[in-house]
Design a protein around this motif. Structure first.
Motif, short mmCIF file in Angstrom:
data_model
loop_
_atom_site.label_atom_id
_atom_site.label_comp_id
_atom_site.label_asym_id
_atom_site.label_seq_id
_atom_site.Cartn_x
_atom_site.Cartn_y
_atom_site.Cartn_z
N UNK A 3 74.69 43.69 18.28
CA UNK A 3 74.81 44.20 17.08
C UNK A 3 73.71 42.96 15.90
N UNK A 4 73.50 41.77 16.39
CA UNK A 4 72.61 40.93 15.83
C UNK A 4 71.20 41.50 16.00
N UNK A 20 74.14 43.66 6.70
CA UNK A 20 75.35 42.69 6.79
C UNK A 20 76.61 43.27 7.36
N UNK A 21 76.65 44.70 7.16
CA UNK A 21 77.90 45.22 7.91
C UNK A 21 77.58 45.01 9.54
N UNK A 26 79.76 41.84 14.22
CA UNK A 26 79.20 40.85 15.30
C UNK A 26 80.17 39.51 14.98
N UNK A 27 80.53 39.18 13.91
CA UNK A 27 81.11 37.90 13.68
C UNK A 27 82.67 38.01 14.34
N UNK A 38 74.72 32.78 11.31
CA UNK A 38 73.30 32.03 10.70
C UNK A 38 72.61 33.53 10.28
N UNK A 39 72.25 34.48 10.90
CA UNK A 39 71.62 35.63 10.27
C UNK A 39 72.55 36.19 9.03
N UNK A 40 73.87 36.23 8.99
CA UNK A 40 74.56 36.75 7.89
C UNK A 40 74.20 35.89 6.63
#
Length: 70
Positions: A3-4, A20-21, A26-27, A38-40
């Motif tokens: 997902x990342x 974002x979704x 993933x979180x 981090x990517x979010x």
């Protein structure tokens, strides 16, 4: 991690809502979501939500530090 990766492609394409979704999923699904957080944070920063970006970066850093035992 998949997902990342998908979210990273969305970020490169400028599809920030989709990124974002994927990252939010993933979180919640990943036992160590540091990279996803981090990517979010990057997504929030690109969207202009600096406060939310900083909070998310901080959360990623705290998880990394906890993971490393510091």
């Amino acid at each position: 991690e998949a997902r990342v990766g998908i979210a990273s492609v969305y970020i490169e394409e400028g599809k920030l809502d989709e990124a974002e979704a994927e990252l939010q999923k993933a979180v919640t699904l990943n036992p160590d979501p540091s990279l996803a957080l981090y990517r979010l944070g990057q997504v929030y920063e690109k969207k202009g939500d600096v406060q939310k970006a900083m909070e998310t970066y901080r959360s990623a850093l705290e998880r990394l530090l906890k993971k490393s035992g510091k």
